[in-house]
Design an enzyme around this catalytic site. Structure first.
Site, PDB file in Angstrom:
ATOM      1  N   GLY A 241       0.816  -1.199   0.000  1.00  0.00           N
ATOM      2  CA  GLY A 241       0.000   0.000   0.000  1.00  0.00           C
ATOM      3  C   GLY A 241       0.848   1.245   0.000  1.00  0.00           C
ATOM      4  O   GLY A 241       2.069   1.190   0.206  1.00  0.00           O
ATOM      5  N   GLU A 464      -6.143  32.443 -10.392  1.00  0.00           N
ATOM      6  CA  GLU A 464      -6.885  31.544  -9.502  1.00  0.00           C
ATOM      7  C   GLU A 464      -8.378  31.591  -9.799  1.00  0.00           C
ATOM      8  O   GLU A 464      -9.080  30.584  -9.663  1.00  0.00           O
ATOM      9  CB  GLU A 464      -6.613  31.904  -8.042  1.00  0.00           C
ATOM     10  CG  GLU A 464      -5.152  31.796  -7.634  1.00  0.00           C
ATOM     11  CD  GLU A 464      -4.564  30.425  -7.889  1.00  0.00           C
ATOM     12  OE1 GLU A 464      -5.309  29.425  -7.783  1.00  0.00           O
ATOM     13  OE2 GLU A 464      -3.364  30.342  -8.208  1.00  0.00           O
ATOM     14  N   HIS A 467      -9.102  29.108 -12.577  1.00  0.00           N
ATOM     15  CA  HIS A 467      -9.214  27.738 -12.064  1.00  0.00           C
ATOM     16  C   HIS A 467     -10.590  27.509 -11.432  1.00  0.00           C
ATOM     17  O   HIS A 467     -11.281  26.521 -11.710  1.00  0.00           O
ATOM     18  CB  HIS A 467      -8.136  27.485 -11.002  1.00  0.00           C
ATOM     19  CG  HIS A 467      -6.757  27.320 -11.553  1.00  0.00           C
ATOM     20  ND1 HIS A 467      -6.454  26.443 -12.556  1.00  0.00           N
ATOM     21  CD2 HIS A 467      -5.584  27.932 -11.222  1.00  0.00           C
ATOM     22  CE1 HIS A 467      -5.154  26.508 -12.827  1.00  0.00           C
ATOM     23  NE2 HIS A 467      -4.609  27.413 -12.027  1.00  0.00           N
ATOM     24  N   ASP A 539       0.528  23.573 -12.802  1.00  0.00           N
ATOM     25  CA  ASP A 539      -0.699  23.187 -13.517  1.00  0.00           C
ATOM     26  C   ASP A 539      -0.366  22.323 -14.730  1.00  0.00           C
ATOM     27  O   ASP A 539      -1.047  21.317 -15.007  1.00  0.00           O
ATOM     28  CB  ASP A 539      -1.462  24.441 -13.969  1.00  0.00           C
ATOM     29  CG  ASP A 539      -1.830  25.347 -12.806  1.00  0.00           C
ATOM     30  OD1 ASP A 539      -2.010  24.825 -11.693  1.00  0.00           O
ATOM     31  OD2 ASP A 539      -1.924  26.568 -13.007  1.00  0.00           O
TER      32      ASP A 539
END
Length: 641
Positions: A241, A464, A467, A539
């Protein structure tokens, strides 16, 4: 999952494991470094050399003079006393005379030899000059015991220095000479005196994993019932995991629940530069575990030594790693009589393990320990806040809803950060605001006291805002939780979007929406300012990874088709993972998807320019907008529940 209880210290530097619940063992017998033979040989050499040196110095104390010189000194009345034994004469002068052969200094005591053919009247001359003829030697020689003690002194100093250096090497290199190769005494098991052992009650959020391990616990508690049915104990359980999901804690809880001794070690601690040390330590570990069987041996990060063999074996680390792995395979195979010893191992790279390690009979089971769901996160938060005073209005369920994908270790860090904030704010209790601010710090990074110009703040606000607005407009996109133009971490601003519920599978439409939202900042700068800045670096990394996954891994491109062209880790250990033509097609499809998403992002922002301007103005005025304020500023009704 709570942080594990303190691990007991190691009793010896060359035992890389820790143990709990094991009975104390008698202390090992100390062995003389190097063995008695080496010590005796060294002592003999030192003794002979010392005697030679002492004899050299003894010979130089009293000079040997000629019999002629002796007779001259007697005639001059300068001899006070003599001692004779045979023809050997020892004497002492009244007044010192220059040493013979031009040596520096005077002498008073001397040694001489009377020739056998001498026919002088020595006794008469001695009586005439009143020379005392003594019965004891004039020059006192040291006794044999004194010579022995003087000769042994350097040897004792050498032995003490040898033992000191050997102990320092033992502590620094892992015991014994040559990094522990000469030290085979078993270690003293370390025991947690009076400490409460970890059980499944201390583990939360992974109930399905507990269910898979319960039969192992039952086998360790009631082995006879299973033997009657012909069932054998599982040889090993592999816990796979992501980091921080509680694999180590789960292994300790398994041992505590079964009430058996627990030995834990990291795989990298077995590896040494000297080939063979790792295998020797593995043998010692399993020997100790078999003494107190039934017992559990836990090896953390087993992919360090358990990788596929044959990838460049030769000298140094490869040989040592493979020999250590081979020894683990041998111990687990049962040839060495390891009945009653269950091996647990943890890794976050189960795909690179050697097939011989994961076959039945070795690691019989592979248990996937995944990040917890929402109910699991809430239970984990309750465990981690047991010792933290919480205010009455704290809603841990709401915190759990806003932390999808976070592991137990990250949730423990979140609770600790909230407690630290409460202390800094001089509060007596942790409030919901503390948890919210701690979550922002963990997810977005710490605030930076960066002074930006008004133009740059406005450009960041549009970035921002782009976005956030595209996230609000995209159907099925994750809701916008917070927007800020306060610099955090490496970013000048952050837009936080998290889903209302945990997602386990993603559609092509959702992934395209993620790409459009990630390109919203760069698209907004181009729509408003007709420029592109470096603020979109992170991004574009997200966009590239998403597009590559859609095309090369998830079959969301008709041109590539349903096949895997790029491994999940983005690289292949064997060079190219696909034909060059296929990789060129992957690159072309990635460009197509990103270009389509970027065009869609610019179109949506142009059509909703008034909403973008309003959102940017609100950000410039307030710097930070929460979920309600962000949707209100954009004039959009949130439809997501």
């Amino acid at each position: 999952m709570p942080s594990p209880t303190p691990v007991p210290p190691r009793d010896r530097a060359d035992t890389p494991w820790r143990s709990e619940g094991a009975p104390p063992a008698p202390p090992p017998k100390r062995k003389m470094p190097g063995g008695w033979r080496g010590l005796i040989l060294t002592a003999l050499i030192v003794y002979l050399v010392t005697n030679l040196v002492l004899s050299f110095f003894n010979e130089g104390d009293e000079p040997t003079i000629s019999y002629t010189e002796f007779s001259k000194q007697v005639a001059n009345g300068n001899v006070s006393k003599i001692y004779a034994k045979g023809d050997a004469i020892q004497g002492q002068l009244k007044t010192g005379q220059p040493k013979p052969d031009g040596a520096k200094g005077d002498y008073t005591k001397f040694v001489s030899q009377r020739p056998a053919f001498a026919d002088d009247d020595l006794w008469a001359n001695l009586t005439k000059q009143n020379v005392v003829v003594t019965a004891s030697p004039v020059v006192e020689q040291r006794s044999f015991l004194a010579n022995l003690l003087i000769s042994l002194a350097p040897m004792l100093l050498l032995v003490l220095l040898w033992v000191f250096i050997a102990r320092r090497m033992s502590a620094g290199m892992g015991g014994g000479g040559m990094g522990g190769l000469g030290r085979k005494s078993p270690p003293k098991p370390v025991e947690l005196e009076g400490a409460k052992r970890t059980t499944f009650e201390d583990v939360a959020g992974i109930d399905e994993v507990e269910g898979e391990l319960n039969d192992v616990v039952d086998f360790l508690k009631n082995p006879d019932e299973y033997r009657k049915m012909g069932a054998r104990m599982p040889g090993g359980v592999l816990l796979a995991g992501p980091p921080g999901t509680g694999k180590t804690l789960l292994a300790r809880a398994l041992a505590g629940e079964a009430g058996v001794p627990f030995f834990s070690a990291s795989a990298s601690e077995f590896i040494e530069m000297i080939v063979g040390v790792g295998a020797s330590r593995v043998r010692e570990l399993f020997t100790e575990a078999r003494k107190v069987a039934p017992a559990i041996v836990f090896i953390d990060e087993i992919d360090t030594i358990g990788r596929v063999r044959g990838g460049g074996a030769g000298m140094g680390g490869h040989d040592e790693r493979e020999q250590t792995l081979n020894q683990i395979l041998t111990e687990m195979d049962g040839f060495s009589g390891s009945e009653g010893v269950v091996v647990l191992a943890a890794t976050n790279r189960a795909d690179v393990l050697d097939p011989a390690l994961t076959r039945p009979g070795r690691f019989d089971r592979t248990v996937v320990v995944a990040p917890p769901d929402r109910a699991g996160r809430e239970a984990i938060l309750r465990i981690h806040t047991r010792d933290i005073p919480l205010a009455g209005g704290v809603d841990l369920a709401q915190v759990a809803r806003t932390t999808p994908g976070m592991t137990g270790a990250e949730l423990a860090n979140l609770a600790n950060e909230a407690a630290l904030l409460a202390v800094k704010r001089q509060q007596k209790e942790v409030t919901q605001a503390d948890l919210s601010d701690a979550l922002e710090k963990v997810q977005l990074g710490a605030e930076r006291p960066l002074v930006m110009s008004e133009e740059e703040r406005r450009r960041t606000a549009y970035h921002e805002g782009g976005h956030a607005l595209l996230g609000m407009l995209q159907p099925g996109a994750d809701p916008v939780r917070k927007i800020t133009i306060v610099p955090r971490g490496r970013a000048l601003g952050v837009t936080l979007s998290t889903p209302d519920a945990d997602r386990y599978a993603y559609t092509e439409e959702y992934l395209r929406g993620r790409i459009i939202g990630a390109l919203g900042g760069m698209a907004a700068e181009e729509v408003v300012y007709q420029v592109i800045t470096t603020g979109a670096e992170n991004d574009l990394e997200q966009v590239t990874n998403l597009a590559r996954g859609m095309v090369a891994r998830w079959g969301m491109s008709k041109r590539i088709g349903p096949l895997t062209a790029v491994p999940s880790d983005g690289q292949s250990p064997y060079g190219l993972s696909a034909a060059p033509a296929t990789l060129d097609a992957v690159d072309h499809e990635m460009h197509r998807i990103v270009d389509e998403c970027y065009a869609e992002a610019r179109r949506l922002l142009r059509e909703n320019r008034d909403k973008l301007d309003a959102l940017a103005e609100a950000l410039v005025a307030n710097e930070t907008l929460d979920e309600v304020a962000a949707y209100a500023a954009a004039g959009i009704t949130r439809l997501h529940k």
